[in-house]
Scaffold this motif. Structure first.
Motif, mmCIF file in Angstrom:
data_model
loop_
_atom_site.group_PDB
_atom_site.id
_atom_site.type_symbol
_atom_site.label_atom_id
_atom_site.label_comp_id
_atom_site.label_asym_id
_atom_site.label_seq_id
_atom_site.Cartn_x
_atom_site.Cartn_y
_atom_site.Cartn_z
ATOM 1 N N LEU A 173 34.228 67.972 23.513
ATOM 2 C CA LEU A 173 34.645 68.404 24.848
ATOM 3 C C LEU A 173 36.118 68.790 24.812
ATOM 4 N N ILE A 174 36.867 67.964 24.178
ATOM 5 C CA ILE A 174 38.262 68.292 23.919
ATOM 6 C C ILE A 174 38.684 67.496 22.688
ATOM 7 N N PRO A 175 39.280 68.160 21.700
ATOM 8 C CA PRO A 175 39.696 67.401 20.526
ATOM 9 C C PRO A 175 40.952 66.595 20.851
ATOM 10 N N LEU A 176 41.002 65.389 20.320
ATOM 11 C CA LEU A 176 42.198 64.571 20.529
ATOM 12 C C LEU A 176 43.036 64.546 19.267
ATOM 13 N N ARG A 177 42.332 64.639 18.125
ATOM 14 C CA ARG A 177 43.038 64.742 16.851
ATOM 15 C C ARG A 177 42.434 65.892 16.080
ATOM 16 N N LEU A 178 43.298 66.822 15.810
ATOM 17 C CA LEU A 178 42.862 68.068 15.227
ATOM 18 C C LEU A 178 43.244 68.086 13.761
ATOM 19 N N GLY A 179 42.317 68.502 12.900
ATOM 20 C CA GLY A 179 42.666 68.745 11.509
ATOM 21 C C GLY A 179 42.810 70.245 11.315
ATOM 22 N N ILE A 180 43.858 70.643 10.630
ATOM 23 C CA ILE A 180 44.031 72.077 10.394
ATOM 24 C C ILE A 180 44.212 72.319 8.901
ATOM 25 N N ILE A 181 43.410 73.211 8.379
ATOM 26 C CA ILE A 181 43.566 73.612 6.983
ATOM 27 C C ILE A 181 44.162 75.009 6.974
ATOM 28 N N MET A 204 49.174 55.857 16.077
ATOM 29 C CA MET A 204 47.721 55.776 15.969
ATOM 30 C C MET A 204 47.156 54.679 16.866
ATOM 31 N N THR A 205 48.066 53.979 17.531
ATOM 32 C CA THR A 205 47.594 52.946 18.449
ATOM 33 C C THR A 205 47.195 53.571 19.788
ATOM 34 N N LYS A 206 47.528 54.836 19.900
ATOM 35 C CA LYS A 206 47.227 55.580 21.113
ATOM 36 C C LYS A 206 45.750 55.438 21.476
ATOM 37 N N ASP A 207 45.522 55.266 22.745
ATOM 38 C CA ASP A 207 44.157 55.084 23.212
ATOM 39 C C ASP A 207 43.395 56.403 23.076
ATOM 40 N N LYS A 208 42.439 56.374 22.150
ATOM 41 C CA LYS A 208 41.789 57.647 21.850
ATOM 42 C C LYS A 208 40.319 57.657 22.236
ATOM 43 N N HIS A 209 39.951 56.864 23.262
ATOM 44 C CA HIS A 209 38.548 56.952 23.643
ATOM 45 C C HIS A 209 38.320 58.319 24.271
ATOM 46 N N SER A 210 37.122 58.785 24.125
ATOM 47 C CA SER A 210 36.895 60.196 24.395
ATOM 48 C C SER A 210 36.803 60.499 25.888
ATOM 49 N N PHE A 211 37.118 61.734 26.195
ATOM 50 C CA PHE A 211 37.001 62.195 27.558
ATOM 51 C C PHE A 211 35.535 62.279 27.965
ATOM 52 N N GLU A 212 34.682 62.484 26.956
ATOM 53 C CA GLU A 212 33.258 62.533 27.246
ATOM 54 C C GLU A 212 32.843 61.272 27.993
ATOM 55 N N GLU A 213 33.264 60.122 27.446
ATOM 56 C CA GLU A 213 32.891 58.835 28.049
ATOM 57 C C GLU A 213 33.421 58.724 29.472
ATOM 58 N N ASP A 214 34.689 59.086 29.626
ATOM 59 C CA ASP A 214 35.316 58.961 30.943
ATOM 60 C C ASP A 214 34.647 59.863 31.968
ATOM 61 N N LEU A 215 34.347 61.082 31.545
ATOM 62 C CA LEU A 215 33.739 62.023 32.488
ATOM 63 C C LEU A 215 32.326 61.571 32.844
ATOM 64 N N GLU A 216 31.635 60.998 31.870
ATOM 65 C CA GLU A 216 30.296 60.480 32.136
ATOM 66 C C GLU A 216 30.362 59.354 33.167
ATOM 67 N N LYS A 217 31.321 58.467 32.942
ATOM 68 C CA LYS A 217 31.536 57.329 33.832
ATOM 69 C C LYS A 217 31.794 57.833 35.250
ATOM 70 N N LEU A 218 32.618 58.833 35.321
ATOM 71 C CA LEU A 218 33.007 59.414 36.600
ATOM 72 C C LEU A 218 31.777 59.976 37.315
ATOM 73 N N ASN A 225 39.470 73.246 31.591
ATOM 74 C CA ASN A 225 38.132 73.014 32.125
ATOM 75 C C ASN A 225 37.966 71.569 32.576
ATOM 76 N N ILE A 226 38.504 70.662 31.762
ATOM 77 C CA ILE A 226 38.389 69.251 32.138
ATOM 78 C C ILE A 226 39.174 68.986 33.413
ATOM 79 N N LEU A 227 40.371 69.563 33.486
ATOM 80 C CA LEU A 227 41.176 69.363 34.696
ATOM 81 C C LEU A 227 40.419 69.883 35.920
#
Lengths: 82, 417
Positions: free
Chosen positions: B150-158, A1-15, B282-284
Motif C-alpha cells: 500500500l505504501i513502502p516504509l523501507r525501500l530498497g534501491i538497486i 530501526m526502532t521506528k514503529d514500522k507496522h503497516s498502514f494496511e493494518e491501520d487502515l483495516e482497523k479504521l 492516496n492514503i491521505l
C-alpha cells in the motif's frame, strides 16, 4: 530501526472496521464515542506518520557474506552534481 | 590478388590442356585452395541459415543459402561463444568470414568469424529471442506478479550510488514522502559486470529482507547502456525475488526485460518515486474520507439517540396529558359542584326567607303594626288575655307597634269587651 514500522494496511483495516461498527449502529452512545475517538486518533497517527520527515538513507554493503549499513551521504550527491 | 586478376587467370587454365598439363587431385585442389582462400578472405556473405547444429566440440555447422545456391559454413567455438543471439534455421544473416577449402572432402566452406542478423541488430534479435523464451517459460505472467505494498516504509534501491537515478528518487521522496527509509545497494548499471552485480544485489536484498519494496533503476541511456537490464540472469533474479520489485530503467522508449519480469514497471526512476508519493497521497485521501465517515456515523448515532429520546418523550407526554385531562374533568366537576351547591344554597335561602316572612307574619309585633296593642301585668310582665286576670289599681304595660306606655287600671269590666 526502532521506528514503529507496522503497516498502514493494518491501520487502515482497523479504521474501516471502526467505521463499519459505528455504521451498524448497535453500540451504546458511550461505546460509539469511544470508537469514534479511537478512529480519529488512528487517522491522526497515520497522517502524522505520513508527514513525518525523519527518513534515513543508508547504503547496504556486503563483505564476506555479512551485511552492513552505513549512512548514505546525500550531500555528496548534491556536491557531485555541481 | 584482386577479383580482376582472378578472372584473367581462368582463361590461362582453360588453355592449358593444349600443353597437356595434368594435375593430380591434390595439385588441383591445392591450386583451388590457394586461389579461393586468397581471393575470398574476410568477405561478407548474406544468406539464410539452414541445417544449423552445434557439435559437442562447441563448433557450429550450418549452411547459408539463397534461392539458387548453398554454401557450407562453420563457426568455431570461439566465434560461436561471442554471438549474443541464438542462431537458428531460417534466420537471415550476414556473415563475415573466409572461404576455406577442405581438401580431404574436396569441399569449400565459409569459416564464419562474425555473424549478424539481417534487418535488425544482433542485440535486438537476442533481446527478441530471449524475450520469447522467457515469455514461454512464464516469466512475464501477470499471475506471478506480486502486489506492491500500500505504501513502502523501507525501500530498497538497486542502482549506481553516483547515478542520476538515485539522486532523482531521493529528491522526490524527500519532498513528497519523507517518511520512507531508503536502503541503497550500489552496483554498476552498465558494462560487463553490471548484469551480474544487479542479479547479485537482488539476491542480497532477498537475504537482507528488511525492505518492503525493491526498486531496480537506472537513468536514461542508449540501448547498449541499458543492456544489462535485458540480461537473462537479471530477469531470472527478478522473477525469483520474493519481494515486490519495481523496475524503472531508462527513458519512456526503452522497455527492458527487467521491466517485463518485474511486478510493476515505470518508465523512469522519477516515475518510480512519484508512484510512492501518489500512494502516500492516496492514503491521505482515504484517511480524510474515513474521517468524514466517522463524523457522519457519530452524527447518525447522536441523531438516532435524539430521535429516540423524542419518541420516549412523546410516550411520556401521553399519561401527563391524560392526567391533565382528568384534572380538567375534575375542575369541571368542581365547578358544577359549586354551581349546584350555590343553587342549593339559593333555593334554601329562598325557602328560609319565605319561612321567615311567615314567621314574621305570625309575630305579635306584626299584629301590633295593624293597630293592636299588647298589655302585660306588671311587674311580672305576663300577657293579659282576660280582664279577670286584673283588678282595679293594677299597673299594666301596653306595648304598641312603636313604643309602650305604663298605666294603672281604673275599672274592670268582666262581662264586656
Amino acid at each position: 530501526m526502532t521506528k514503529d514500522k507496522h503497516s498502514f494496511e493494518e491501520d487502515l483495516e482497523k479504521l474501516q472496521k471502526i467505521v463499519d461498527e459505528l455504521a451498524k449502529g448497535k453500540l451504546t452512545l458511550a461505546e460509539s464515542i469511544k470508537k469514534y475517538e479511537e478512529g480519529v486518533k488512528l487517522i491522526k497517527e497515520c497522517s502524522l506518520r505520513l508527514n513525518e520527515a525523519q527518513r534515513k538513507v543508508q547504503l547496504l554493503t556486503k563483505k564476506n557474506g555479512k551485511f552492513s549499513l552505513e549512512d548514505f551521504d546525500e550531500e555528496e550527491l548534491a556536491e557531485e552534481e555541481k | 590478388m584482386t577479383q580482376e586478376n582472378f578472372k584473367l587467370f581462368i582463361p590461362e587454365l582453360k588453355t592449358s590442356p593444349i600443353n597437356k598439363q595434368v594435375y593430380t587431385v591434390s595439385q588441383v585442389t591445392e591450386e583451388m585452395k590457394l586461389l579461393l582462400e586468397n581471393n575470398f578472405s574476410n568477405i561478407w556473405v548474406e544468406g539464410e541459415v539452414s541445417n544449423f547444429k552445434v557439435a559437442p566440440s562447441g563448433h557450429a555447422y550450418f549452411s547459408l543459402k539463397d534461392e539458387r545456391a548453398l554454401l557450407a559454413a562453420v563457426m568455431f567455438k570461439r566465434a560461436n561463444r561471442d554471438i549474443k543471439f541464438k542462431l537458428e534455421d531460417g534466420l537471415k544473416v550476414i556473415c563475415l568470414g573466409s572461404i576455406n577449402v577442405y581438401p580431404a572432402r574436396g569441399q569449400h566452406q565459409l569459416i564464419v568469424e562474425k555473424i549478424e542478423p539481417k534487418g535488425i541488430g544482433a542485440r535486438q534479435l537476442a533481446f527478441e529471442q530471449l524475450k520469447k523464451k522467457l515469455f514461454k517459460e512464464g516469466l512475464f505472467d501477470p499471475a506471478h506478479k506480486k502486489p506492491l505494498p500500500l505504501i513502502p516504509l523501507r525501500l530498497g534501491i538497486i542502482t549506481s550510488r553516483r547515478g542520476a537515478a538515485i539522486r532523482d528518487i531521493l529528491g522526490i521522496l524527500k519532498k513528497g514522502a519523507p517518511f520512507v527509509d531508503v536502503i541503497v545497494r550500489s552496483v554498476n548499471v552498465q558494462g560487463e559486470l553490471a548484469a551480474r552485480q544487479i542479479a547479485q544485489a537482488i539476491r542480497d536484498f532477498e537475504q537482507f529482507k528488511e525492505i518492503d519494496l525493491l526498486i531496480i533503476c537506472r537513468g536514461g541511456g542508449s540501448s547498449e547502456d541499458l543492456w544489462s537490464f535485458n540480461e537473462e540472469i537479471v530477469a531470472r533474479a527478478i522473477y525469483n525475488c520474493p519481494l515486490p520489485v519495481l523496475s524503472a530503467v531508462g527513458h519512456q522508449i526503452n522497455i527492458t526485460l527487467s521491466d517485463l519480469v518485474a511486478d510493476m514497471f515505470v518508465e523512469t526512476p522519477t516515475a518510480a518515486a512519484k508512484i510512492i508519493v501518489d500512494k502516500k497521497n492516496n492514503i491521505l485521501t482515504e484517511l480524510e474520507g474515513q474521517r468524514n465517515n466517522l463524523e457522519k456515523e457519530i452524527r447518525d448515532v447522536v441523531y438516532e439517540l435524539k430521535s429516540r429520546i423524542l419518541e420516549l418523550k412523546h410516550l411520556l407526554k401521553s399519561p401527563m396529558e391524560r392526567l391533565l385531562e382528568k384534572e380538567q374533568i375534575l375542575d369541571d366537576l368542581a365547578d358544577s359542584l359549586l354551581l349546584h351547591y350555590r343553587h342549593y344554597l339559593d333555593a334554601t335561602g329562598q325557602n328560609l326567607r319565605t319561612q321567615v316572612a311567615r314567621l314574621e307574619a305570625l309575630s305579635p309585633l306584626a299584629i301590633l303594626s295593624r293597630g293592636y296593642s299588647l298589655s302585660m301585668l306588671m311587674p311580672g310582665a305576663s300577657i293579659i288575655k282576660e280582664s279577670k286576670e286584673i283588678k282595679k289599681g293594677d299597673l299594666i304595660k301596653t306595648v304598641l307597634a312603636k313604643g309602650a306606655l305604663l298605666s294603672s287600671v281604673q275599672e274592670v269590666f268582666n262581662d264586656k269587651r
